[in-house]
Structures are given as structure tokens and as C-alpha cells.
Design a protein around this motif. Structure first.
Motif, PDB file in Angstrom:
ATOM      1  N   GLU A  83       0.831  -1.192   0.000  1.00  8.03           N
ATOM      2  CA  GLU A  83       0.000   0.000   0.000  1.00  8.03           C
ATOM      3  C   GLU A  83       0.870   1.248   0.000  1.00  8.03           C
ATOM      4  OE1 GLU A  83      -3.914   1.742   2.317  1.00  8.03           O
ATOM      5  OE2 GLU A  83      -3.021  -0.169   2.880  1.00  8.03           O
ATOM      6  N   ARG A  84       0.452   2.238  -0.728  1.00  8.73           N
ATOM      7  CA  ARG A  84       1.152   3.510  -0.738  1.00  8.73           C
ATOM      8  C   ARG A  84       0.481   4.449   0.257  1.00  8.73           C
ATOM      9  NH1 ARG A  84       2.193   4.401  -7.258  1.00  8.73           N
ATOM     10  NH2 ARG A  84       3.953   2.980  -7.399  1.00  8.73           N
ATOM     11  N   TYR A  85       1.291   5.334   0.818  1.00  6.71           N
ATOM     12  CA  TYR A  85       0.778   6.275   1.796  1.00  6.71           C
ATOM     13  C   TYR A  85       1.035   7.697   1.320  1.00  6.71           C
ATOM     14  CZ  TYR A  85       1.352   2.103   4.696  1.00  6.71           C
ATOM     15  OH  TYR A  85       1.318   0.827   5.186  1.00  6.71           O
ATOM     16  N   SER A  86       0.105   8.582   1.647  1.00 10.25           N
ATOM     17  CA  SER A  86       0.346  10.012   1.461  1.00 10.25           C
ATOM     18  C   SER A  86       0.705  10.610   2.814  1.00 10.25           C
ATOM     19  CB  SER A  86      -0.905  10.695   0.887  1.00 10.25           C
ATOM     20  OG  SER A  86      -1.891  10.860   1.898  1.00 10.25           O
ATOM     21  N   SER A  87       1.037  11.880   2.813  1.00 13.07           N
ATOM     22  CA  SER A  87       1.408  12.547   4.060  1.00 13.07           C
ATOM     23  C   SER A  87       0.257  12.528   5.061  1.00 13.07           C
ATOM     24  CB  SER A  87       1.836  13.994   3.780  1.00 13.07           C
ATOM     25  OG  SER A  87       0.792  14.729   3.162  1.00 13.07           O
ATOM     26  N   TRP A  88      -0.988  12.486   4.588  1.00  8.75           N
ATOM     27  CA  TRP A  88      -2.130  12.468   5.503  1.00  8.75           C
ATOM     28  C   TRP A  88      -2.126  11.204   6.356  1.00  8.75           C
ATOM     29  CZ3 TRP A  88      -6.936  14.416   2.251  1.00  8.75           C
ATOM     30  CH2 TRP A  88      -6.752  15.780   1.984  1.00  8.75           C
ATOM     31  N   GLU A  89      -1.955  10.041   5.733  1.00 10.83           N
ATOM     32  CA  GLU A  89      -1.948   8.789   6.491  1.00 10.83           C
ATOM     33  C   GLU A  89      -0.765   8.742   7.465  1.00 10.83           C
ATOM     34  OE1 GLU A  89      -4.445   8.349   3.118  1.00 10.83           O
ATOM     35  OE2 GLU A  89      -2.267   8.525   2.969  1.00 10.83           O
ATOM     36  N   VAL A  90       0.383   9.228   7.017  1.00 12.29           N
ATOM     37  CA  VAL A  90       1.572   9.181   7.872  1.00 12.29           C
ATOM     38  C   VAL A  90       1.410  10.136   9.055  1.00 12.29           C
ATOM     39  CG1 VAL A  90       4.071   9.526   7.962  1.00 12.29           C
ATOM     40  CG2 VAL A  90       3.027   8.512   5.935  1.00 12.29           C
ATOM     41  N   GLN A  91       0.896  11.331   8.808  1.00  9.17           N
ATOM     42  CA  GLN A  91       0.682  12.280   9.904  1.00  9.17           C
ATOM     43  C   GLN A  91      -0.334  11.755  10.907  1.00  9.17           C
ATOM     44  OE1 GLN A  91      -0.178  15.563   7.236  1.00  9.17           O
ATOM     45  NE2 GLN A  91       1.639  16.669   7.934  1.00  9.17           N
ATOM     46  N   ASP A  92      -1.395  11.100  10.418  1.00  6.80           N
ATOM     47  CA  ASP A  92      -2.387  10.506  11.334  1.00  6.80           C
ATOM     48  C   ASP A  92      -1.747   9.411  12.177  1.00  6.80           C
ATOM     49  OD1 ASP A  92      -4.407  12.163  10.467  1.00  6.80           O
ATOM     50  OD2 ASP A  92      -5.308  10.693   9.108  1.00  6.80           O
ATOM     51  N   ALA A  93      -0.915   8.577  11.535  1.00  5.77           N
ATOM     52  CA  ALA A  93      -0.258   7.499  12.278  1.00  5.77           C
ATOM     53  C   ALA A  93       0.677   8.069  13.341  1.00  5.77           C
ATOM     54  CB  ALA A  93       0.514   6.600  11.311  1.00  5.77           C
ATOM     55  N   CYS A  94       1.427   9.111  12.986  1.00  5.96           N
ATOM     56  CA  CYS A  94       2.327   9.737  13.955  1.00  5.96           C
ATOM     57  C   CYS A  94       1.551  10.307  15.136  1.00  5.96           C
ATOM     58  CB  CYS A  94       3.143  10.840  13.283  1.00  5.96           C
ATOM     59  SG  CYS A  94       4.399  10.245  12.126  1.00  5.96           S
ATOM     60  N   LYS A  95       0.415  10.917  14.848  1.00  5.68           N
ATOM     61  CA  LYS A  95      -0.413  11.477  15.920  1.00  5.68           C
ATOM     62  C   LYS A  95      -0.904  10.372  16.844  1.00  5.68           C
ATOM     63  CE  LYS A  95      -4.508  14.360  16.689  1.00  5.68           C
ATOM     64  NZ  LYS A  95      -5.612  15.133  16.027  1.00  5.68           N
ATOM     65  N   ASN A  96      -1.349   9.261  16.270  1.00  4.68           N
ATOM     66  CA  ASN A  96      -1.848   8.151  17.084  1.00  4.68           C
ATOM     67  C   ASN A  96      -0.743   7.532  17.938  1.00  4.68           C
ATOM     68  OD1 ASN A  96      -4.424   8.455  16.020  1.00  4.68           O
ATOM     69  ND2 ASN A  96      -4.078   6.968  14.383  1.00  4.68           N
ATOM     70  N   LEU A  97       0.494   7.616  17.448  1.00  4.42           N
ATOM     71  CA  LEU A  97       1.632   7.048  18.166  1.00  4.42           C
ATOM     72  C   LEU A  97       2.305   8.057  19.086  1.00  4.42           C
ATOM     73  CD1 LEU A  97       3.206   5.086  15.172  1.00  4.42           C
ATOM     74  CD2 LEU A  97       2.088   4.072  17.170  1.00  4.42           C
ATOM     75  N   ASN A  98       1.736   9.266  19.172  1.00  2.00           N
ATOM     76  CA  ASN A  98       2.326  10.341  19.983  1.00  2.00           C
ATOM     77  C   ASN A  98       3.745  10.683  19.541  1.00  2.00           C
ATOM     78  OD1 ASN A  98       0.071  10.738  21.751  1.00  2.00           O
ATOM     79  ND2 ASN A  98       0.645   8.843  22.804  1.00  2.00           N
ATOM     80  N   MET A  99       3.963  10.631  18.245  1.00  6.65           N
ATOM     81  CA  MET A  99       5.236  11.028  17.652  1.00  6.65           C
ATOM     82  C   MET A  99       5.009  12.369  16.955  1.00  6.65           C
ATOM     83  SD  MET A  99       6.288   7.279  16.115  1.00  6.65           S
ATOM     84  CE  MET A  99       7.297   8.036  14.839  1.00  6.65           C
ATOM     85  N   ALA A 100       5.413  13.441  17.576  1.00  9.30           N
ATOM     86  CA  ALA A 100       5.131  14.767  17.044  1.00  9.30           C
ATOM     87  C   ALA A 100       5.949  15.037  15.784  1.00  9.30           C
ATOM     88  CB  ALA A 100       5.433  15.829  18.096  1.00  9.30           C
ATOM     89  N   VAL A 101       5.275  15.502  14.734  1.00  8.86           N
ATOM     90  CA  VAL A 101       5.962  15.960  13.525  1.00  8.86           C
ATOM     91  C   VAL A 101       6.374  17.408  13.765  1.00  8.86           C
ATOM     92  CG1 VAL A 101       5.759  16.394  11.049  1.00  8.86           C
ATOM     93  CG2 VAL A 101       4.610  14.405  12.069  1.00  8.86           C
ATOM     94  N   SER A 102       7.683  17.628  13.922  1.00  9.31           N
ATOM     95  CA  SER A 102       8.144  18.964  14.302  1.00  9.31           C
ATOM     96  C   SER A 102       8.173  19.937  13.127  1.00  9.31           C
ATOM     97  CB  SER A 102       9.536  18.882  14.942  1.00  9.31           C
ATOM     98  OG  SER A 102      10.467  18.298  14.058  1.00  9.31           O
ATOM     99  N   GLN A 103       8.408  19.425  11.930  1.00  5.10           N
ATOM    100  CA  GLN A 103       8.436  20.277  10.743  1.00  5.10           C
ATOM    101  C   GLN A 103       7.880  19.499   9.556  1.00  5.10           C
ATOM    102  OE1 GLN A 103       9.446  23.459  10.454  1.00  5.10           O
ATOM    103  NE2 GLN A 103      10.278  23.740  12.518  1.00  5.10           N
ATOM    104  N   THR A 104       7.221  20.204   8.650  1.00  5.76           N
ATOM    105  CA  THR A 104       6.813  19.632   7.371  1.00  5.76           C
ATOM    106  C   THR A 104       7.249  20.586   6.265  1.00  5.76           C
ATOM    107  OG1 THR A 104       4.862  18.555   8.335  1.00  5.76           O
ATOM    108  CG2 THR A 104       4.899  18.817   5.949  1.00  5.76           C
ATOM    109  N   TYR A 105       8.049  20.077   5.368  1.00  5.91           N
ATOM    110  CA  TYR A 105       8.531  20.869   4.239  1.00  5.91           C
ATOM    111  C   TYR A 105       7.912  20.302   2.958  1.00  5.91           C
ATOM    112  CZ  TYR A 105      12.151  22.247   7.591  1.00  5.91           C
ATOM    113  OH  TYR A 105      12.819  22.709   8.700  1.00  5.91           O
ATOM    114  N   ILE A 106       7.391  21.155   2.090  1.00 11.52           N
ATOM    115  CA  ILE A 106       6.810  20.730   0.824  1.00 11.52           C
ATOM    116  C   ILE A 106       7.808  21.027  -0.293  1.00 11.52           C
ATOM    117  CG2 ILE A 106       4.897  20.949  -0.779  1.00 11.52           C
ATOM    118  CD1 ILE A 106       4.181  19.748   1.976  1.00 11.52           C
TER     119      ILE A 106
END
Length: 312
Positions: free
Chosen positions: A191-214
């Protein structure tokens, strides 16, 4: 049917020849690595410390090699140990040939021709920790998203950073990925993931995304859309196989499904260029996750003690 390994590499070689994504990634790191590290890298080391970097799914190194060079130069440390985890032996060999031809002074490579899952469970890798872990565009090969994020995070040194490069969600290729997940049976393929799925997973795991660069990039896919399916070129057929992650998608997909996917691709995921071409945005969202460590915990504890003392 999902792409076989052989067919995937054939389709991916066409994609790499036509895309500018790798070029834009390299240019971004050349111009922004210093600010990236200034904002996120919180490891305190002496100058004689070896910087430890893990690259997961590094492929043939054409993107990772310049990234290592940027990291080495921006960090200002003379020695770097780079562990390369890549399951394809042919890709490892091409990466080795590349660094033999264009050496990286001060960088020592440790080659692991295995999947990340096998590496993570191996006795040889037990206890391995890294200051920087990079997974640029290969996250969707690694199995269960939550599990792999936890495992990579656990291998970070305190204050270290995890760099995840994934398709930006909600637009272009990221939007197409989310659409295809509702239309195609993903049970038989990675399965392929977009940034939305990865950010949701990080939130559920309490892993804060400190920066997002496009990091913006566009792919001209006019060849896939400006002719009837039975008149498409071999490059166009291979590109559609790569985009859908299906072998011989144009011939094997039911006509109604094929037509629906092509219409969505042409109307919802692309924009018209100045010459009328169909441009698929395939921007990379670079997610930066820092492992908060001892230094931060000591600071929080110090603030807590000061607060208690003020109440006494």
C-alpha cells in the motif's frame, strides 16, 4: 494484479527517466539542509564523534548520496557512518559503484542487503541507534505503517531526527493514491501512503511531527491521457502501471474501471500547463520527527522542581 518485482523495476525506470522529482529533492537538500538541522537536530556531540545515519530503502543511491553529502557538510563533523538497508542486490551494487566513482570523504558505508523488517529483527542490528534516519519515498514498501514508524523511532538517539519523504496528501499524486485505495484491491500489493496517512499514524503514536517541508515537483503525463488506450506508447503503458501499481493496467483492468481511473487522473489530479499538457503534481512532503530525549526531559524536570520550590 500487483506489479511483480521485475515489472515494477521496468515501470520505475520509465518513471525515473521522465520525472524531475529526484532532481528537485536533491536541489532542496543542497539549499535547505543547514536550516533543517538548525531547526530540528538536537544531539550534542563532540567533534570526534561519528555521525550515525540509517537510510531505509536507499535504492541505487542517486538521491541518498547527495543527501549524505549535504548532511556531512552542514553538520560539520568529519566522520559519518551510513548504514544502507536495501533489499535489492542490484540496487546495492549500483549504489556501491556510484560511491566508488564519486567517493564521499569521511563517510563509511555499512551495506545491508535485506528488508527493513529483517534488519530490525536481526541480532546483528540489535541495539543499533542513529542520529538521523532517512526514508525517502520507500515507506510504502515496509509493511504495517504503525509498526515500522515505531521501530524506526526506537532506533533514534535522543535528540535525533527521522526524515520521511512521502507524497503530499490531498493533491496530485497524493490525491490519486487515496482514490486508488477505494477503487483497487490493495490486499495483494504494497500500500502507498500520502502525508495524511503518515501524519495521522504519527499522531496516534504520539510522535510529534516537528516540521513539514513541501518540495514541489510536477510530472507531465500527457502521453497517458491524450490518446485512446489502444494507441498508447510503451512509455505511457509503463507509466500507468507505475502510477496504479498494477501490471498491464490498461489491458487487464475492466474497461469501466480503466475509464473511470483515467478520467479521474485527467480531471481531478492534474492541471494544464502552458502548452495544454497534463501536469501531475507529485510534490514530496518531508516530515521531520525528533526523538525527544534526556536533555528535554531534564529541562522539564527542572521546571517542575522550580515550580514545586516556589510553592514551598
Amino acid at each position: 494484479m500487483a506489479l511483480s518485482t521485475h515489472k515494477y523495476h521496468e515501470a520505475h525506470s520509465v518513471y525515473r527517466r521522465l520525472t524531475n522529482r529526484e532532481k528537485t529533492l536533491i536541489e532542496w537538500f543542497h539549499g535547505n539542509t543547514q536550516s533543517l538541522l538548525d531547526n530540528d537536530f538536537a544531539v550534542s556531540m563532540s567533534q570526534d564523534t561519528d555521525v550515525k545515519v540509517l537510510s531505509v530503502g536507499a535504492g541505487d543511491g542517486h538521491v541518498e548520496r547527495p543527501i549524505f553529502s549535504c548532511l556531512r557538510d552542514s553538520l560539520g563533523y568529519s566522520k559519518m557512518n551510513a548504514t544502507i538497508v536495501e533489499p535489492e542486490a542490484s540496487s546495492i551494487q549500483r549504489f556501491q559503484d556510484l560511491v566508488a566513482k564519486e567517493p564521499l570523504q569521511g563517510v563509511n558505508f555499512d551495506w545491508r542487503c535485506q528488508t527493513f523488517q529483517k534488519y530490525d529483527k536481526s541480532e546483528e542490528a540489535m541495539g543499533d541507534k542513529f542520529h538521523i534516519i532517512a526514508c525517502m519515498g520507500s515507506l510504502y514498501y515496509l509493511g504495517d505503517l504503525n509498526e515500522v514508524l515505531k521501530n524506526m523511532y526506537s532506533r533514534l538517539e535522543d535528540g535525533g531526527i527521522l526524515l520521511l519523504g512521502v507524497a503530499q496528501g490531498g493533491i496530485g499524486f497524493g490525491k490519486l493514491v487515496q482514490y486508488l485505495q477505494t477503487k483497487l484491491d490493495n490486499s495483494a500489493c504494497t500500500e502507498r501512503y500520502s502525508s495524511w496517512e503518515v501524519q495521522d499514524a504519527c499522531k496516534n503514536l504520539n510522535m510529534a511531527v516537528s516540521q513539514t517541508y513541501i518540495i514541489e515537483a510536477y510530472l507531465d503525463i500527457s502521453m497517458c491521457l491524450d490518446k485512446p488506450p489502444d494507441q498508447l506508447s510503451q512509455d505511457a503503458l509503463a507509466m500507468l502501471d507505475y502510477i496504479t501499481y498494477r501490471e498491464d493496467f490498461v489491458r487487464r483492468a475492466p474497461p469501466d474501471l480503466r475509464g473511470e481511473v483515467l478520467r479521474f487522473l485527467g480531471s481531478e489530479c492534474t492541471e494544464r500547463g502552458p502548452a495544454g499538457e497534463f501536469l501531475l503534481e507529485e510534490s514530496t512532503a518531508l516530515l521531520v520527527i525528533r526523538r525527544e530525549g534526556y536533555i528535554l526531559h531534564c529541562f522539564v524536570f527542572k521546571v517542575f522542581l522550580e515550580g514545586v520550590a516556589s510553592l514551598v
